[in-house]
Enzyme design. Structure first.
Site, PDB file in Angstrom:
ATOM      1  N   HIS A  34       9.346 -14.435 -10.151  1.00  0.00           N
ATOM      2  CA  HIS A  34       9.496 -14.248  -9.512  1.00  0.00           C
ATOM      3  C   HIS A  34       9.189 -16.473  -8.388  1.00  0.00           C
ATOM      4  O   HIS A  34       8.661 -16.717  -9.569  1.00  0.00           O
ATOM      5  CB  HIS A  34       7.943 -14.077  -7.997  1.00  0.00           C
ATOM      6  CG  HIS A  34       8.013 -13.181  -7.688  1.00  0.00           C
ATOM      7  ND1 HIS A  34       6.895 -11.782  -9.279  1.00  0.00           N
ATOM      8  CD2 HIS A  34       8.009 -12.257  -6.491  1.00  0.00           C
ATOM      9  CE1 HIS A  34       6.975 -10.800  -8.190  1.00  0.00           C
ATOM     10  NE2 HIS A  34       7.559 -11.193  -7.107  1.00  0.00           N
ATOM     11  N   HIS A 265      13.312 -15.158  -3.622  1.00  0.00           N
ATOM     12  CA  HIS A 265      12.110 -14.912  -3.823  1.00  0.00           C
ATOM     13  C   HIS A 265      11.123 -13.795  -5.364  1.00  0.00           C
ATOM     14  O   HIS A 265      10.409 -14.355  -6.205  1.00  0.00           O
ATOM     15  CB  HIS A 265      11.683 -14.039  -2.955  1.00  0.00           C
ATOM     16  CG  HIS A 265       9.933 -12.562  -3.208  1.00  0.00           C
ATOM     17  ND1 HIS A 265       8.754 -13.613  -2.684  1.00  0.00           N
ATOM     18  CD2 HIS A 265      10.134 -12.067  -3.549  1.00  0.00           C
ATOM     19  CE1 HIS A 265       8.036 -12.550  -3.297  1.00  0.00           C
ATOM     20  NE2 HIS A 265       8.594 -12.086  -3.457  1.00  0.00           N
ATOM     21  N   GLU A 414     -16.657  -5.745   5.740  1.00  0.00           N
ATOM     22  CA  GLU A 414     -16.530  -5.546   4.992  1.00  0.00           C
ATOM     23  C   GLU A 414     -15.143  -5.929   3.826  1.00  0.00           C
ATOM     24  O   GLU A 414     -15.531  -5.911   1.955  1.00  0.00           O
ATOM     25  CB  GLU A 414     -16.750  -3.494   4.659  1.00  0.00           C
ATOM     26  CG  GLU A 414     -17.217  -3.942   5.946  1.00  0.00           C
ATOM     27  CD  GLU A 414     -16.858  -3.536   7.447  1.00  0.00           C
ATOM     28  OE1 GLU A 414     -15.643  -3.710   7.628  1.00  0.00           O
ATOM     29  OE2 GLU A 414     -18.180  -3.116   7.801  1.00  0.00           O
ATOM     30  N   HIS A 476     -18.430   8.213  10.379  1.00  0.00           N
ATOM     31  CA  HIS A 476     -19.753   8.382   9.712  1.00  0.00           C
ATOM     32  C   HIS A 476     -20.030   8.461   8.509  1.00  0.00           C
ATOM     33  O   HIS A 476     -20.996   7.937   7.352  1.00  0.00           O
ATOM     34  CB  HIS A 476     -20.230   7.623  10.269  1.00  0.00           C
ATOM     35  CG  HIS A 476     -20.190   6.398  10.905  1.00  0.00           C
ATOM     36  ND1 HIS A 476     -19.695   6.127  12.156  1.00  0.00           N
ATOM     37  CD2 HIS A 476     -21.101   5.438  11.300  1.00  0.00           C
ATOM     38  CE1 HIS A 476     -19.336   4.761  12.953  1.00  0.00           C
ATOM     39  NE2 HIS A 476     -20.431   4.091  12.439  1.00  0.00           N
TER      40      HIS A 476
HETATM   41  C1  LIG Z   1      -1.468  -6.727  -0.257  1.00  0.00           C
HETATM   42  C2  LIG Z   1       0.545  -6.687  -0.903  1.00  0.00           C
HETATM   43  N1  LIG Z   1       1.228  -6.279  -0.021  1.00  0.00           N
HETATM   44  C3  LIG Z   1       2.050  -6.578  -0.498  1.00  0.00           C
HETATM   45  C4  LIG Z   1       3.048  -7.336  -2.041  1.00  0.00           C
HETATM   46  C5  LIG Z   1       3.837  -7.165  -2.247  1.00  0.00           C
HETATM   47  N2  LIG Z   1       5.236  -8.508  -1.799  1.00  0.00           N
HETATM   48  C6  LIG Z   1       5.265  -9.494  -2.748  1.00  0.00           C
HETATM   49  S1  LIG Z   1       5.268 -10.722  -2.442  1.00  0.00           S
HETATM   50  C7  LIG Z   1       5.483 -10.639  -0.599  1.00  0.00           C
HETATM   51  C8  LIG Z   1       5.918 -11.284   0.391  1.00  0.00           C
HETATM   52  C9  LIG Z   1       6.509 -13.138  -0.204  1.00  0.00           C
HETATM   53  O1  LIG Z   1       6.511 -13.566   0.559  1.00  0.00           O
HETATM   54  P1  LIG Z   1       5.343 -14.677   1.124  1.00  0.00           P
HETATM   55  O2  LIG Z   1       3.966 -14.293   0.436  1.00  0.00           O
HETATM   56  O3  LIG Z   1       5.580 -16.140   2.130  1.00  0.00           O
HETATM   57  O4  LIG Z   1       5.543 -15.820  -0.261  1.00  0.00           O
HETATM   58  P2  LIG Z   1       6.817 -16.395  -1.249  1.00  0.00           P
HETATM   59  O5  LIG Z   1       8.234 -15.102  -0.651  1.00  0.00           O
HETATM   60  O6  LIG Z   1       6.826 -17.182  -0.114  1.00  0.00           O
HETATM   61  O7  LIG Z   1       7.183 -16.381  -2.439  1.00  0.00           O
HETATM   62  C10 LIG Z   1       5.413  -8.769  -0.573  1.00  0.00           C
HETATM   63  C11 LIG Z   1       4.648  -8.636   0.505  1.00  0.00           C
HETATM   64  C12 LIG Z   1       1.501  -7.943  -2.636  1.00  0.00           C
HETATM   65  N3  LIG Z   1       1.494  -8.179  -3.683  1.00  0.00           N
HETATM   66  N4  LIG Z   1       0.612  -7.640  -1.830  1.00  0.00           N
END
Ligand SMILES: Cc1ncc(C[n+]2csc(CCOP(=O)(O)OP(=O)(O)O)c2C)c(N)n1
Length: 667
Positions: A34, A265, A414, A476
């Site tokens: 990334h 990204h 939690e 529960h």
């Molecule tokens: C709990 C979770 N769900 C999904 C992902 C997969 N994932 C990695 S980055 C991302 C989103 C990217 O957007 P952002 O947080 O704005 O990061 P940027 O594009 O700015 O690097 C997702 C959905 C993850 N790492 N963790």
């Protein structure tokens, strides 16, 4: 030419661009990763690391360092570049070249157990910011114990849009805001882009207002303006609340076509775009090459905290020897000497005065002793304190602005609790134990998984562990949770049968320093089945023969927790019919299965009939009783009724066990 500029004339952009290009080059070489986040957040991170962060790259575990948590773990190359450039030993240029390769110190997402200088494992979005709450809380609590001279640092978080969209972020910021954790500063990489495209596809939350509503300061700045970043952090440091700095940035900053789009990204830029980005940034060096003057300037930043660290070490040295030794013991996670003796004494007392109590109550009895013997144990509950029996009389709760205490009211959070516990443990100085109902481990599980993966010795006190909780009914009543937790690598699950096994489970959980433990405890009273005290911990092999057969055993009944009582009653019934049976108590099935084959074989024995009794699903028990063994337990969800009626209804009774054994024998 930039590389002819002397070290003192290196600009902010030079420093930030070094971070950017290392990230771009490493992702390109790995053919995955990334680049967008490191390129976009480089200015913010550079200001933080060069102007504020209190750290010494030669000693990345110095207890009074500031913590930096990259919550957006996918941007790992940002962190690896920073660790490399500041001079953290082991994070070499070759490790950067091996980004995402097997056994490198630069895995896809940061792992605190792989890479020096990484504070916590991140990657599942939201975990980092929630873990940081634990770091920031532990800092204040330790400060309340040891004072400013020894504990006086900040917790910085770099969070992405995804971190803030995840539900856990809300639990985390609400708790941090409530507790006024003003040493926590979140730098939000506000780039408006996620994987699917612009954030407007799925989100319109005003994060600044949300944080403010949770008791935070929250400001917006231009995340590419070093002066604005500097001013905002300086102001945040003076605040009496935690601070969110919304840093408006461009994802993939510098990339000619991909900047500002989701294309930056999560994939390499590609040769053309990468070359274009370097041109736009004014960078004319070969891949992974950092000019000496920029390297020197970064190395200088990495040494910035050395003087402070040395002064701190002098203050530590000046402490009375016992206080200093205690601080060092706790900071390094060594358990106190007195624990085993305290447990042995407690067991002797229980032998003298048997307690027929619920194991949640037995846990409280154990905690009365353990909290004295283990001063670093910090308890808490997600709003079930009176049910979880976690608050012993000697514990004071912390409150906003007053951190002198060892009990945390986490609120009905939690997931946030489990993540904060990870931070408390990783910060050092404390062992966190947090509580809720066993069924709600589902809500805590993502953070529990991080604890298991990262080897964090957190302890989960999970009461109401079966249909034995009765009237609250199937929502529960956990049935699959024991199996689910046992299936998690490195998670240790204890389900003690009585007050003595509960004390033993606490001892084993506390002695464990390389991973988490779950204690599954009953709501209902149980007879004390053990009559032996002393130093030997029978639960340490996970299972042991509790009641030998009266003659040559024709069956072995294995049982855990509340069903051990049923197994013993079944043994008696069968004995009355001259059918010799032995009973093996299994306080930890996973610990038992981890024993050497010889130990397992001895405990399993050679009786032809094997029975397992547990008021939960069968999953996992076949490893002990085999596919043809008898299982007496749950085959679906529970129901709402008084618990004794439920045990009868679901056929988990001594009579049912005895009847099944005899039927199998007569086949
Ligand atoms: C709990 C979770 N769900 C999904 C992902 C997969 N994932 C990695 S980055 C991302 C989103 C990217 O957007 P952002 O947080 O704005 O990061 P940027 O594009 O700015 O690097 C997702 C959905 C993850 N790492 N963790």
């Amino acid at each position: 030419m930039q590389d002819t500029v002397s070290a003192d004339r290196v600009t902010h952009s030079d420093l930030a661009n070094a971070v950017r290009v290392l990230a771009m080059d490493a992702v390109e070489q790995a053919k995955s990763g990334h680049p967008g986040l490191p390129m976009g957040a480089a200015d913010v991170a550079t200001v933080l690391f060069t102007k504020f962060l209190k750290y010494d790259a030669t000693d990345p575990t110095w207890p009074d360092r500031d913590r930096f948590i990259l919550s957006a773990g996918h941007g790992s190359m940002l962190l690896y570049s920073l660790l490399h450039l500041t001079g953290v030993k082991g994070v070499t240029i070759d490790e950067l070249k091996n980004f995402r390769k097997l056994d490198s110190k630069t895995p896809g997402h940061p792992e605190n157990f792989m890479t020096p200088g990484v504070e916590t494992t991140t990657g599942p979005l939201g975990q980092g910011i929630a873990t940081a709450v634990g770091f920031a809380l532990a800092e204040r609590m330790l400060n309340a114990e040891y004072g400013d001279d020894l504990v006086d640092h900040h917790t910085y978080v770099l969070a992405s849009d995804g971190d803030l969209m995840e539900g856990i972020s809300h639990e985390a910021i609400a708790l941090a805001g409530h507790l006024k954790l003003n040493r926590m500063i979140v730098l939000w990489d506000d780039n408006g882009i996620s994987i699917d495209g612009p954030l407007t596809l799925s989100d319109s939350v005003d994060q600044v207002k949300r944080f403010q509503a949770c008791g935070w300061n929250a400001v917006r700045i231009d995340g590419h303006d070093p002066k604005a970043i500097q001013r905002a952090i300086a102001r945040a440091q003076k605040s009496d609340k935690p601070t969110l700095i919304a840093c408006k940035t461009t994802i993939g900053y510098g990339a000619p076509k991909k900047a500002g789009t989701s294309k930056a990204h999560g994939e390499p830029l590609g040769a053309e775009e990468l070359a274009g980005a370097k041109t736009a940034l004014g960078w004319s060096h070969t891949p992974f090459e950092i000019p000496d003057n920029i390297r020197d300037a970064w190395a200088k930043a990495g040494k910035k905290g050395r003087r402070l660290r040395k002064a701190w070490a002098d203050r530590l040295k000046a402490l009375p020897a016992d206080k200093r030794a205690e601080f060092e013991r706790r900071a390094t996670g060594v358990r106190p000497q007195g624990l085993a003796d305290a447990i042995a004494k407690l067991k002797d007392r229980l032998v003298a005065e048997p307690q027929n109590v619920a194991t949640r109550k037995a846990s409280e009895i154990a905690l009365e002793v353990i909290t004295e013997a283990v001063p670093e144990l910090v308890l808490g509950s997600a709003d079930l304190t009176p049910s979880n029996n976690t608050k012993t009389k000697n514990l004071n709760a912390i409150s906003p602005g007053n951190y002198a205490g060892r009990y945390i009211h986490y609120g009905i959070r939690e997931h946030g609790m489990a993540a904060a516990m990870n931070g408390i443990a990783l910060h050092g100085g404390y062992v966190p134990a947090g509580a809720t109902f066993l069924v709600f481990t589902d809500y805590a599980r993502p953070a529990m998984r991080i604890a298991a993966l990262a080897g964090i010795p957190a302890i989960y006190v999970m009461t109401h562990d079966s249909i034995g909780l009765g009237e609250d009914g199937p929502t529960h009543q956990p049935v699959e949770h024991l199996a689910a937790l046992r299936s998690m690598p490195k998670m240790r699950v204890f389900r003690p049968a009585d007050a003595i096994e509960t004390a033993e489970a606490w001892q084993l959980a506390l002695e464990r320093t390389d991973g988490p433990s779950t204690l599954a405890l009953t709501r209902q009273n149980l007879p004390q089945v053990r009559r032996d005290g002393g130093i030997a911990n029978l639960s340490a092999t996970g299972a042991y023969e509790l009641s030998p057969a009266n003659g040559k055993a024709r069956a072995t009944i294995f049982a855990s927790g509340s069903e051990v009582e049923i197994a013993l009653a079944a043994q008696k019934l069968l004995d009355e019919q001259s059918f010799a049976v032995r009973v093996v108590s299994v306080p930890s099935l996973d610990l038992f299965l981890a024993q050497p084959e010889k130990v397992r074989a001895r405990i399993i024995g050679d009786a032809p009939i094997k029975v397992a009794v547990e008021a939960a699903v069968r999953f996992g028990w076949d490893s002990v009783i085999g596919p043809d063994g008898i299982f007496v337990g749950m085959h679906g969800f529970g129901a709402s009724a008084p618990y004794k009626d439920l045990y009868k209804h679901f056929g988990i009774t001594p009579e049912a066990v005895a009847e099944k054994v005899l039927r199998t024998h007569n086949l």
